[in-house]
Each structure stands twice: as C-alpha cells, then as structure tokens.
Write a protein that holds these residues in place. Sequence first.
Motif, PDB file in Angstrom:
ATOM      1  N   ILE A   1      36.246  28.270  32.886  1.00  0.00           N
ATOM      2  CA  ILE A   1      37.522  27.992  33.543  1.00  0.00           C
ATOM      3  C   ILE A   1      37.271  27.194  34.814  1.00  0.00           C
ATOM      4  CG2 ILE A   1      39.447  29.018  34.830  1.00  0.00           C
ATOM      5  CD1 ILE A   1      39.500  31.295  32.865  1.00  0.00           C
ATOM      6  N   THR A   2      37.991  26.084  34.968  1.00  0.00           N
ATOM      7  CA  THR A   2      37.995  25.340  36.223  1.00  0.00           C
ATOM      8  C   THR A   2      39.341  25.544  36.881  1.00  0.00           C
ATOM      9  OG1 THR A   2      36.427  23.673  35.432  1.00  0.00           O
ATOM     10  CG2 THR A   2      37.843  23.050  37.283  1.00  0.00           C
ATOM     11  N   THR A   3      39.334  25.999  38.127  1.00  0.00           N
ATOM     12  CA  THR A   3      40.559  26.392  38.810  1.00  0.00           C
ATOM     13  C   THR A   3      40.536  25.964  40.269  1.00  0.00           C
ATOM     14  OG1 THR A   3      41.849  28.331  39.551  1.00  0.00           O
ATOM     15  CG2 THR A   3      39.497  28.664  39.203  1.00  0.00           C
ATOM     16  N   ASN A   4      41.725  25.799  40.856  1.00  0.00           N
ATOM     17  CA  ASN A   4      41.771  25.537  42.301  1.00  0.00           C
ATOM     18  C   ASN A   4      41.625  26.836  43.091  1.00  0.00           C
ATOM     19  OD1 ASN A   4      44.473  26.717  42.481  1.00  0.00           O
ATOM     20  ND2 ASN A   4      45.277  24.767  41.716  1.00  0.00           N
ATOM     21  N   GLY A   5      41.713  27.967  42.438  1.00  0.00           N
ATOM     22  CA  GLY A   5      41.446  29.256  43.081  1.00  0.00           C
ATOM     23  C   GLY A   5      42.571  29.835  43.911  1.00  0.00           C
ATOM     24  N   THR A   6      43.709  29.150  43.984  1.00  0.00           N
ATOM     25  CA  THR A   6      44.791  29.617  44.858  1.00  0.00           C
ATOM     26  C   THR A   6      45.556  30.806  44.278  1.00  0.00           C
ATOM     27  OG1 THR A   6      46.318  28.010  43.884  1.00  0.00           O
ATOM     28  CG2 THR A   6      45.134  27.337  45.880  1.00  0.00           C
ATOM     29  N   LEU A   7      45.390  31.064  42.992  1.00  0.00           N
ATOM     30  CA  LEU A   7      46.157  32.136  42.347  1.00  0.00           C
ATOM     31  C   LEU A   7      45.319  33.384  42.072  1.00  0.00           C
ATOM     32  CD1 LEU A   7      48.065  29.893  39.764  1.00  0.00           C
ATOM     33  CD2 LEU A   7      48.941  30.781  41.926  1.00  0.00           C
ATOM     34  N   LEU A   8      44.140  33.451  42.662  1.00  0.00           N
ATOM     35  CA  LEU A   8      43.227  34.560  42.365  1.00  0.00           C
ATOM     36  C   LEU A   8      43.814  35.925  42.695  1.00  0.00           C
ATOM     37  CD1 LEU A   8      39.567  33.572  43.254  1.00  0.00           C
ATOM     38  CD2 LEU A   8      40.520  34.167  41.033  1.00  0.00           C
ATOM     39  N   ARG A   9      44.505  36.032  43.815  1.00  0.00           N
ATOM     40  CA  ARG A   9      45.065  37.333  44.203  1.00  0.00           C
ATOM     41  C   ARG A   9      46.019  37.849  43.127  1.00  0.00           C
ATOM     42  NH1 ARG A   9      44.202  38.800  49.536  1.00  0.00           N
ATOM     43  NH2 ARG A   9      43.559  37.127  50.959  1.00  0.00           N
ATOM     44  N   LYS A  10      46.811  36.943  42.550  1.00  0.00           N
ATOM     45  CA  LYS A  10      47.803  37.337  41.547  1.00  0.00           C
ATOM     46  C   LYS A  10      47.190  37.586  40.174  1.00  0.00           C
ATOM     47  CE  LYS A  10      51.629  34.730  43.634  1.00  0.00           C
ATOM     48  NZ  LYS A  10      52.595  33.599  43.439  1.00  0.00           N
ATOM     49  N   THR A  11      46.093  36.890  39.884  1.00  0.00           N
ATOM     50  CA  THR A  11      45.575  36.929  38.506  1.00  0.00           C
ATOM     51  C   THR A  11      44.230  37.638  38.354  1.00  0.00           C
ATOM     52  OG1 THR A  11      44.500  34.771  38.842  1.00  0.00           O
ATOM     53  CG2 THR A  11      46.736  34.763  37.935  1.00  0.00           C
ATOM     54  N   LYS A  12      43.659  38.093  39.449  1.00  0.00           N
ATOM     55  CA  LYS A  12      42.328  38.706  39.394  1.00  0.00           C
ATOM     56  C   LYS A  12      42.235  39.790  38.321  1.00  0.00           C
ATOM     57  CE  LYS A  12      39.434  41.837  42.081  1.00  0.00           C
ATOM     58  NZ  LYS A  12      39.246  42.523  43.382  1.00  0.00           N
ATOM     59  N   HIS A  13      43.232  40.653  38.250  1.00  0.00           N
ATOM     60  CA  HIS A  13      43.194  41.777  37.302  1.00  0.00           C
ATOM     61  C   HIS A  13      43.227  41.304  35.850  1.00  0.00           C
ATOM     62  CE1 HIS A  13      47.473  40.839  37.585  1.00  0.00           C
ATOM     63  NE2 HIS A  13      47.670  41.510  36.471  1.00  0.00           N
ATOM     64  N   LYS A  14      43.666  40.056  35.615  1.00  0.00           N
ATOM     65  CA  LYS A  14      43.751  39.532  34.252  1.00  0.00           C
ATOM     66  C   LYS A  14      42.448  38.905  33.773  1.00  0.00           C
ATOM     67  CE  LYS A  14      48.711  38.440  34.140  1.00  0.00           C
ATOM     68  NZ  LYS A  14      49.702  37.375  33.842  1.00  0.00           N
ATOM     69  N   ILE A  15      41.587  38.517  34.705  1.00  0.00           N
ATOM     70  CA  ILE A  15      40.403  37.757  34.298  1.00  0.00           C
ATOM     71  C   ILE A  15      39.074  38.431  34.624  1.00  0.00           C
ATOM     72  CG2 ILE A  15      41.595  35.537  34.430  1.00  0.00           C
ATOM     73  CD1 ILE A  15      40.303  35.054  37.132  1.00  0.00           C
ATOM     74  N   ILE A  16      39.052  39.284  35.631  1.00  0.00           N
ATOM     75  CA  ILE A  16      37.767  39.853  36.051  1.00  0.00           C
ATOM     76  C   ILE A  16      37.208  40.764  34.960  1.00  0.00           C
ATOM     77  CG2 ILE A  16      38.654  41.908  37.247  1.00  0.00           C
ATOM     78  CD1 ILE A  16      36.520  41.086  39.499  1.00  0.00           C
ATOM     79  N   ASN A  17      35.922  40.629  34.744  1.00  0.00           N
ATOM     80  CA  ASN A  17      35.174  41.426  33.773  1.00  0.00           C
ATOM     81  C   ASN A  17      35.548  41.155  32.321  1.00  0.00           C
ATOM     82  OD1 ASN A  17      33.908  42.599  35.959  1.00  0.00           O
ATOM     83  ND2 ASN A  17      35.223  44.398  35.977  1.00  0.00           N
ATOM     84  N   LYS A  18      36.218  40.039  32.046  1.00  0.00           N
ATOM     85  CA  LYS A  18      36.496  39.681  30.654  1.00  0.00           C
ATOM     86  C   LYS A  18      35.203  39.198  30.012  1.00  0.00           C
ATOM     87  CE  LYS A  18      40.978  40.324  30.149  1.00  0.00           C
ATOM     88  NZ  LYS A  18      41.497  41.328  29.199  1.00  0.00           N
ATOM     89  N   PRO A  19      34.776  39.808  28.910  1.00  0.00           N
ATOM     90  CA  PRO A  19      33.466  39.465  28.322  1.00  0.00           C
ATOM     91  C   PRO A  19      33.357  38.025  27.814  1.00  0.00           C
ATOM     92  CG  PRO A  19      34.698  40.960  26.886  1.00  0.00           C
ATOM     93  CD  PRO A  19      35.439  40.897  28.180  1.00  0.00           C
ATOM     94  N   ALA A  20      34.494  37.378  27.532  1.00  0.00           N
ATOM     95  CA  ALA A  20      34.432  35.988  27.046  1.00  0.00           C
ATOM     96  C   ALA A  20      34.093  35.015  28.157  1.00  0.00           C
ATOM     97  CB  ALA A  20      35.770  35.592  26.414  1.00  0.00           C
ATOM     98  N   LEU A  21      34.358  35.399  29.396  1.00  0.00           N
ATOM     99  CA  LEU A  21      34.248  34.468  30.519  1.00  0.00           C
ATOM    100  C   LEU A  21      32.777  34.216  30.874  1.00  0.00           C
ATOM    101  CD1 LEU A  21      36.078  32.842  32.327  1.00  0.00           C
ATOM    102  CD2 LEU A  21      36.227  34.785  33.892  1.00  0.00           C
ATOM    103  N   ARG A  22      32.340  32.985  30.647  1.00  0.00           N
ATOM    104  CA  ARG A  22      30.941  32.604  30.899  1.00  0.00           C
ATOM    105  C   ARG A  22      30.757  32.006  32.284  1.00  0.00           C
ATOM    106  NH1 ARG A  22      28.723  27.579  30.819  1.00  0.00           N
ATOM    107  NH2 ARG A  22      26.433  27.511  30.645  1.00  0.00           N
ATOM    108  N   GLN A  23      31.694  31.088  32.674  1.00  0.00           N
ATOM    109  CA  GLN A  23      31.542  30.376  33.938  1.00  0.00           C
ATOM    110  C   GLN A  23      32.903  30.075  34.541  1.00  0.00           C
ATOM    111  OE1 GLN A  23      28.695  27.171  33.992  1.00  0.00           O
ATOM    112  NE2 GLN A  23      29.748  26.050  35.610  1.00  0.00           N
ATOM    113  N   MET A  24      32.975  30.137  35.889  1.00  0.00           N
ATOM    114  CA  MET A  24      34.163  29.710  36.612  1.00  0.00           C
ATOM    115  C   MET A  24      33.778  28.648  37.627  1.00  0.00           C
ATOM    116  SD  MET A  24      36.675  33.001  37.122  1.00  0.00           S
ATOM    117  CE  MET A  24      38.021  31.913  37.657  1.00  0.00           C
TER     118      MET A  24
END
Length: 292
Positions: free
Chosen positions: A81-104
Amino acid sequence: MKKFKKFYLEITSVCNLACSFCPPTERQKQFISVDDFSKRLDQIKPHTDYIYLHVKGEPLLHPKIDQLLDISYQKGFKVNITTNGTLLRKTKHKIINKPALRQMNFSLHSFDGHEGSTNKEGYVRTIIDFIKEATDQTDLIVSLRLWNLTEDNLTNVQKKRNREVLEIIEREFNLDYKIEERVVPGTGVKIAERIYLNQDIEFKWPSLHEEEDDGKGFCHGLRNQAGILANGTVIPCCLDGEGVINLGNINEQNFSEIIEGERANNLYNGFSRREAVEEMCRKCGYRKRFGS
C-alpha cells in the motif's frame, strides 16, 4: 503465461488531498466493490503474487479496505500500500496486523505538496507511531518517502521543510546522524529493522500534453508490471493514471486475453526492439531511466 513482479490494482480513483505534484484524475470518481475486487484477484492470480492497491487515489479512503486485505490473504496475495498517511488515525484498526500486508510506503512529501496542510509534527509522529507498533508485531516492511528533490538541487525552502521532517524521524528513531548525509537520491537508507527512508527527484506523471522524444529506449511495462484501474481498464504500467493506453476492460474480457491482445503485444514487442510504439510512452520521462 506472462508473470508480473508488480501488479497495480487501483481500488479507488478518489484522493483526500490535492498535491501539486499529482494531477487529479479526469476519470469518474469511484470505489471498487468487494465483489469486483475478488473477481479481479481470481483473474490475475496466474500472473502475479504481489499486488499494489493504487495507481491514482488514496487506498485508505476505501471504506472496506479491511475486507479487501482479508480477501487478498485468502487468495494468497501479498499486498503493498502506498498512502499519504493522513487517514491513519481513522483506519489503523482496519489495516494493522493484517497478514496480507507486506509493505507500506508513506509519501511524506504529500504534506508540503498539499496546500493547507497543518501540524507537520503531528502528521509525522502519527505515521511513526503506527509503523513502530506494526513492525513490532509483524514482518511489515516500511518505506518513508520524500520524493521532492529537484534536478538542480533543493531550494532553501525545500531543504528547510525536509529538515523539519527528517529531524522528527531522527529523534523518534534515536539516530546519531543526519539522514541527508547518508541517503543517496534514488535509493534509501535503513533507519531501523525493516524501516527505510527513500529520497528521490519529484515524480512527474507522463502526459499526452508533454513533448515527444525519438521513442528510443526500454521500459518494464507489461514485462514486470501491469495494472487495472478502478473502472476495469487494463494498463501496462503504474504511470498510466488516466488509462490512455487502454488494453481492454476486465469487465468485458478476461485479463489473460487482454494482455495477449494486439495493442499489448505491439507495446511489448516494441520495447523488445528498444522502441516506444505508444505516444504516451514517447512522452514519458521515466522511460529514460532504463537507458537505450
């Protein structure tokens, strides 16, 4: 059977910022449905193991990003995932520790690139807090990007802006050196385990409005990468943000057939001869990085 190291699967054409270096898409604003995403994964599965959830748009804007990551894992894909990072507070619970996620990849240059950005310290610290937690709990790889260098060096204003960002990073990771002294433009420096900072020249999207060159050269489009826009348009590379080189549409034809179609083969064979047969390719400065 063509295999791609990178596959760009755009999940939204919408972005929450308007950065100076990124022209807004002229395409219809849309978010891919979970069902369509799943179908596209099935079609590209024979061709790749690594997917990148963007071309244009901000992936963390997708309201069902957590479901998309779960489906990717179920089907055996590694996600970047390539992101500007501004939405992390709102979306952290949706993406953190997801096993598919290799790189941000975090585009830190987005802060200064977007007019109206406020609280740089808070912005950078939020990203750092996230990656410290994520890399502590998983094998996630992180790239912090500052892609705002210029060919003729930085202006004093840019240097000051970058120093503000780098100072926070140096402090948060207890670095005993200045990052600028170690990083080489176009490459990265390792600042912690699986965490890197990359600096490069400001990215410029190719456009039909640009001047055309002699068309000589090489590109990895349709060799190690391909992509599908949110509207289903198949493209040869991640730089075709408007789908100018429309190879076909995934909603009307199978992906495997599209990349063996006449237009796709002409592009591929052209670069085998070190020749850009598409107008867009002849107007793409990125191609020059690969020599002639």
